[in-house]
Design a protein around this motif. Structure first.
Motif, PDB file in Angstrom:
ATOM      1  N   LYS A  18       2.464   7.492 -12.267  1.00  0.00           N
ATOM      2  CA  LYS A  18       1.057   7.219 -11.962  1.00  0.00           C
ATOM      3  C   LYS A  18       0.237   6.907 -13.214  1.00  0.00           C
ATOM      4  O   LYS A  18      -0.840   6.301 -13.128  1.00  0.00           O
ATOM      5  CB  LYS A  18       0.450   8.401 -11.218  1.00  0.00           C
ATOM      6  CG  LYS A  18       0.474   9.715 -12.001  1.00  0.00           C
ATOM      7  CD  LYS A  18      -0.014  10.866 -11.130  1.00  0.00           C
ATOM      8  CE  LYS A  18       0.081  12.198 -11.882  1.00  0.00           C
ATOM      9  NZ  LYS A  18      -0.321  13.331 -11.007  1.00  0.00           N
ATOM     10  N   GLN A  20       1.799   9.450  -6.464  1.00  0.00           N
ATOM     11  CA  GLN A  20       2.289  10.826  -6.346  1.00  0.00           C
ATOM     12  C   GLN A  20       3.446  11.111  -7.304  1.00  0.00           C
ATOM     13  O   GLN A  20       4.022  12.200  -7.277  1.00  0.00           O
ATOM     14  CB  GLN A  20       2.753  11.080  -4.913  1.00  0.00           C
ATOM     15  CG  GLN A  20       1.656  10.927  -3.869  1.00  0.00           C
ATOM     16  CD  GLN A  20       2.196  11.013  -2.449  1.00  0.00           C
ATOM     17  OE1 GLN A  20       3.404  11.100  -2.227  1.00  0.00           O
ATOM     18  NE2 GLN A  20       1.297  10.989  -1.479  1.00  0.00           N
ATOM     19  N   GLU A  53       0.828  -1.199   0.000  1.00  0.00           N
ATOM     20  CA  GLU A  53       0.000   0.000   0.000  1.00  0.00           C
ATOM     21  C   GLU A  53       0.865   1.253   0.000  1.00  0.00           C
ATOM     22  O   GLU A  53       0.571   2.222  -0.710  1.00  0.00           O
ATOM     23  CB  GLU A  53      -0.914  -0.004   1.233  1.00  0.00           C
ATOM     24  CG  GLU A  53      -1.851   1.187   1.303  1.00  0.00           C
ATOM     25  CD  GLU A  53      -2.793   1.122   2.497  1.00  0.00           C
ATOM     26  OE1 GLU A  53      -3.431   2.144   2.806  1.00  0.00           O
ATOM     27  OE2 GLU A  53      -2.872   0.053   3.131  1.00  0.00           O
ATOM     28  N   GLU A  54       1.935   1.234   0.795  1.00  0.00           N
ATOM     29  CA  GLU A  54       2.835   2.389   0.850  1.00  0.00           C
ATOM     30  C   GLU A  54       3.494   2.627  -0.500  1.00  0.00           C
ATOM     31  O   GLU A  54       3.626   3.775  -0.955  1.00  0.00           O
ATOM     32  CB  GLU A  54       3.908   2.159   1.920  1.00  0.00           C
ATOM     33  CG  GLU A  54       4.867   3.320   2.088  1.00  0.00           C
ATOM     34  CD  GLU A  54       5.939   3.048   3.134  1.00  0.00           C
ATOM     35  OE1 GLU A  54       6.722   3.969   3.417  1.00  0.00           O
ATOM     36  OE2 GLU A  54       5.989   1.919   3.663  1.00  0.00           O
ATOM     37  N   ARG A  71       2.341   1.800  -3.487  1.00  0.00           N
ATOM     38  CA  ARG A  71       1.350   2.291  -4.447  1.00  0.00           C
ATOM     39  C   ARG A  71       1.002   3.753  -4.188  1.00  0.00           C
ATOM     40  O   ARG A  71       0.742   4.511  -5.137  1.00  0.00           O
ATOM     41  CB  ARG A  71       0.099   1.411  -4.389  1.00  0.00           C
ATOM     42  CG  ARG A  71       0.346   0.023  -4.985  1.00  0.00           C
ATOM     43  CD  ARG A  71      -0.818  -0.916  -4.796  1.00  0.00           C
ATOM     44  NE  ARG A  71      -0.549  -2.209  -5.415  1.00  0.00           N
ATOM     45  CZ  ARG A  71      -1.331  -3.280  -5.284  1.00  0.00           C
ATOM     46  NH1 ARG A  71      -2.441  -3.209  -4.544  1.00  0.00           N
ATOM     47  NH2 ARG A  71      -1.007  -4.417  -5.892  1.00  0.00           N
ATOM     48  N   GLU A  72       1.017   4.162  -2.936  1.00  0.00           N
ATOM     49  CA  GLU A  72       0.772   5.568  -2.626  1.00  0.00           C
ATOM     50  C   GLU A  72       1.860   6.450  -3.203  1.00  0.00           C
ATOM     51  O   GLU A  72       1.589   7.540  -3.728  1.00  0.00           O
ATOM     52  CB  GLU A  72       0.687   5.753  -1.106  1.00  0.00           C
ATOM     53  CG  GLU A  72      -0.589   5.209  -0.481  1.00  0.00           C
ATOM     54  CD  GLU A  72      -0.591   5.339   1.031  1.00  0.00           C
ATOM     55  OE1 GLU A  72       0.442   5.805   1.586  1.00  0.00           O
ATOM     56  OE2 GLU A  72      -1.593   4.976   1.659  1.00  0.00           O
ATOM     57  N   LYS A  73       3.100   5.986  -3.130  1.00  0.00           N
ATOM     58  CA  LYS A  73       4.216   6.769  -3.670  1.00  0.00           C
ATOM     59  C   LYS A  73       4.135   6.825  -5.192  1.00  0.00           C
ATOM     60  O   LYS A  73       4.439   7.860  -5.802  1.00  0.00           O
ATOM     61  CB  LYS A  73       5.546   6.185  -3.207  1.00  0.00           C
ATOM     62  CG  LYS A  73       5.799   6.380  -1.720  1.00  0.00           C
ATOM     63  CD  LYS A  73       7.171   5.907  -1.317  1.00  0.00           C
ATOM     64  CE  LYS A  73       7.413   6.125   0.174  1.00  0.00           C
ATOM     65  NZ  LYS A  73       7.388   7.554   0.552  1.00  0.00           N
TER      66      LYS A  73
END
Length: 470
Positions: free
Chosen positions: A437, A433, A425-426, A428-430
Motif C-alpha cells: 500500500k 490491505q 477496483e477489487e 486496488r482494494e487488496k
C-alpha cells in the motif's frame, strides 16, 4: 409341373445373391488393400480379444456387435485391456463411448506393465489419454498413470473441453512419435506434450475403478481400433495450443511458429542481469546441465547474491517456467518490475509465490493464505488442490498469463489457481490491505522486467519461456 416363372425368379435371385456376395468380397478386398496401402492395421478383429490381455482389476471386457465393451466393477483396481505387442512410434485411432458419469476411462499409449508389482497382482503405469465424462471435462488430456499424475490438464486448453460428447461415439487420434505426444478428439486439437520417459510400450483400454456398487455394470465402448507404425504422416496442429515440455529448455516447432521463445537458453545467463545492476551476479546464481540455480545462503530477502531480472521489459505475455525448491525454501517470480523504487531488499513487483508451504513460516502469514505457493503474494490466495502440488525436490510447472486487457491468470502444474485484473477496483482494494500500500499505483505499470528472486534458499529453474500477446 414346375412353374417356369418361379424357376426363373429363383435362378435370378440366386444369381443376384452370388453377384452381391462377389461384390461384397471385392469391396472388402479393396478396403483391406486400401488399408494395407495406407499403412493402417486393425488392432481388434471385431470377433474376439486375440492379441489383447486383461490385467490388474477384475472388470470384464466382452465383444458385442463388433465392439469391445468394458463393464464397471465395484471395489477392484483400475482394469486394463492391453495389447500383447508393444509399440514405439505410432498413430492410433479409435472410437470411444461412455454411458455414465461414473465411467471414467482412458487409452494407454506406450503403457508399461509390471507383472510382479503389488505382490504379483501387476501394475499398469505410464501415458494415458483421458476420457473424462465429468463436469471437469479433461478428456484428451494426458495423465501419467500410477506415476507422475497429470501432465496435461485441460485447464491449459479450455476450448477443447467441449470436444468430448457424453453418450456419443468420440473419435480419438493419438500420435506418439519421438518425444512428442499429440491428441485429438472428434477432429479438435486437445493436448501436446514433449516427454522422453517412455519410448515404447503397450496400447491399452481402461475401465476405471468404482466404489459405488450402484454403478456396477455401467459400460464403456470401444470400436474401430487401428494403428499405423510405418511411413508415419504426423498431423500438424494449426491452433495456438499450449505445449507442455518436461525436456530441458526445448521448444516444439509449433511453439516457435506461434511466437514462443526461451528466456533461459540452458547454457548461460544471456538475457539476464542483476537487479539494479548491468551485469549478471558473479556468485550465487549458477547455470549447470540446463538448470539455473540460486544457491542457499542465509534465508534473507535478496541480501546475499541478489535477484536477477530480464534485460527486456514485457507488457502482455504468456510466461511458463519449471521450478524446484528445497525443503523450507522461499522464492518467487515477479513481473511488472520497474526497478524504480530504489528499495532495500527484493525489487518491487507482482509476485508468483514459490514456497514450501509445509515448512516455511510465511505460509501462515499474510491474509487467508495469500503468501502460499502460486499465490499472488500478499494479495490473492491460490486455490490449490493438494494433488497438484509437488513438494521439495520435485519439479513444479508455473505459468502466468497477462492479457492485453490486464486480466492475469496463475497456473500451477497445468491447473488454474487464480485470476484477477490489474487496476480493477477489487485489485486496488487488496493492495490497500497489503504490504504494498505504500507504493503508488503498485502493480499497474504498463511494462516491466521479469524477476527471479534470491530469498536465501536454494531453488532451481528451467524451461523459462515466453510469448508476447497482442
Amino acid at each position: 409341373m414346375k412353374n417356369p416363372k418361379k424357376t426363373e425368379i429363383r435362378v435370378n435371385h440366386n444369381l443376384f445373391s452370388l453377384m452381391l456376395s462377389s461384390l461384397i468380397v471385392l469391396f472388402s478386398c479393396e478396403q483391406s488393400g486400401s488399408e494395407e496401402k495406407g499403412g493402417w492395421k486393425p488392432l481388434f478383429n471385431e470377433k474376439d480379444l486375440t492379441g489383447w490381455k486383461t490385467v490388474m482389476g477384475a472388470a470384464e471386457f466382452e465383444i458385442e456387435d463388433g465392439m469391445i465393451v468394458g463393464y464397471a466393477k465395484a471395489n477392484t483396481p483400475n482394469t486394463f485391456l492391453v495389447t500383447e505387442e508393444e509399440y514405439s512410434d505410432f498413430i492410433l485411432e479409435l472410437d470411444l463411448k461412455i454411458e455414465d458419469l461414473s465411467s471414467n476411462s482412458g487409452v494407454m499409449v506406450r503403457g508399461q506393465y509390471d507383472a510382479d508389482a503389488r505382490d504379483g497382482s501387476g501394475l499398469v503405469f505410464g501415458y494415458q489419454i483421458e476420457a473424462d465424462p465429468t463436469e471437469r471435462a479433461w478428456s484428451g488430456g494426458l495423465y501419467d498413470e500410477a506415476r507422475r499424475g497429470w501432465l496435461y490438464p485441460l485447464d491449459l486448453n479450455p476450448e477443447a473441453k467441449s470436444a468430448f460428447k457424453m453418450n456419443e461415439w468420440n473419435t480419438y487420434r493419438i500420435e506418439a512419435i519421438g518425444n512428442e505426444i499429440k491428441t485429438w478428439i472428434n477432429g479438435k486439437e486437445v493436448s501436446y506434450v514433449l516427454d522422453d520417459m517412455d519410448s515404447k510400450g503397450h496400447i491399452g483400454l481402461q475401465v476405471h475403478s468404482i466404489n459405488n456398487a450402484a454403478d456396477e455394470g455401467n459400460k464403456t465402448y470401444f470400436r474401430n481400433i487401428r494403428v499405423k507404425t510405418e511411413n508415419l504422416d504426423p498431423k500438424p496442429f494449426k491452433g495456438d495450443v499450449f505445449v507442455v515440455s518436461t525436456l530441458k529448455n526445448k521448444l516444439a516447432d509449433l511453439e516457435k511458429e506461434k511466437g514462443w521463445r526461451l528466456l533461459f537458453n540452458g547454457e548461460n545467463s544471456d538475457g539476464w542481469k542483476a537487479a539494479y545492476k548491468e551485469e549478471f551476479p558473479s556468485d550465487g546464481w549458477v547455470v549447470n546441465d540446463g538448470i539455473l540455480t540460486i544457491k542457499a545462503s542465509d534465508g534473507s530477502e535478496s541480501m546475499t547474491y541478489g535477484d536477477i531480472v530480464t534485460e527486456e521489459k514485457f507488457s502482455a505475455f504468456d510466461l511458463a517456467f519449471d521450478f524446484k525448491f528445497t525443503e523450507g525454501a522461499n522464492s518467487g517470480v515477479k513481473y511488472f518490475v520497474t526497478l524504480g523504487e530504489n528499495n532495500v531488499g527484493s525489487a518491487i513487483g507482482l509476485e508468483y509465490q514459490i514456497l514450501d508451504d509445509k515448512n516455511h513460516p510465511d505460509a501462515k502469514m499474510g491474509r487467508d493464505g495469500n503468501r502460499t505457493l502460486a499465490s499472488l503474494y500478499d494479495l490473492i490466495t491460490a486455490d490449490k488442490n493438494p494433488r497438484f502440488v509437488k513438494g521439495p525436490g520435485e519439479w513444479n510447472k508455473g505459468r502466468l498469463v497477462v492479457k492485453p486487457d490486464n486480466t492475469v491468470t496463475h497456473y500451477l502444474n497445468g491447473v488454474k489457481v487464480l485470476e484477477y485484473k490489474r487496476g480493477s477496483e477489487e485489485f486496488r482494494e487488496k493492495v490497500a490491505q497489503s504490504k504494498y500500500k505504500i507504493w503508488e499505483n503498485f502493480g499497474e505499470a504498463e511494462e516491466g522486467h521479469i524477476l527471479l528472486q534470491d530469498h536465501g534458499d536454494e531453488v532451481h529453474f528451467k524451461n523459462i519461456k515466453i510469448k508476447t500477446l497482442k
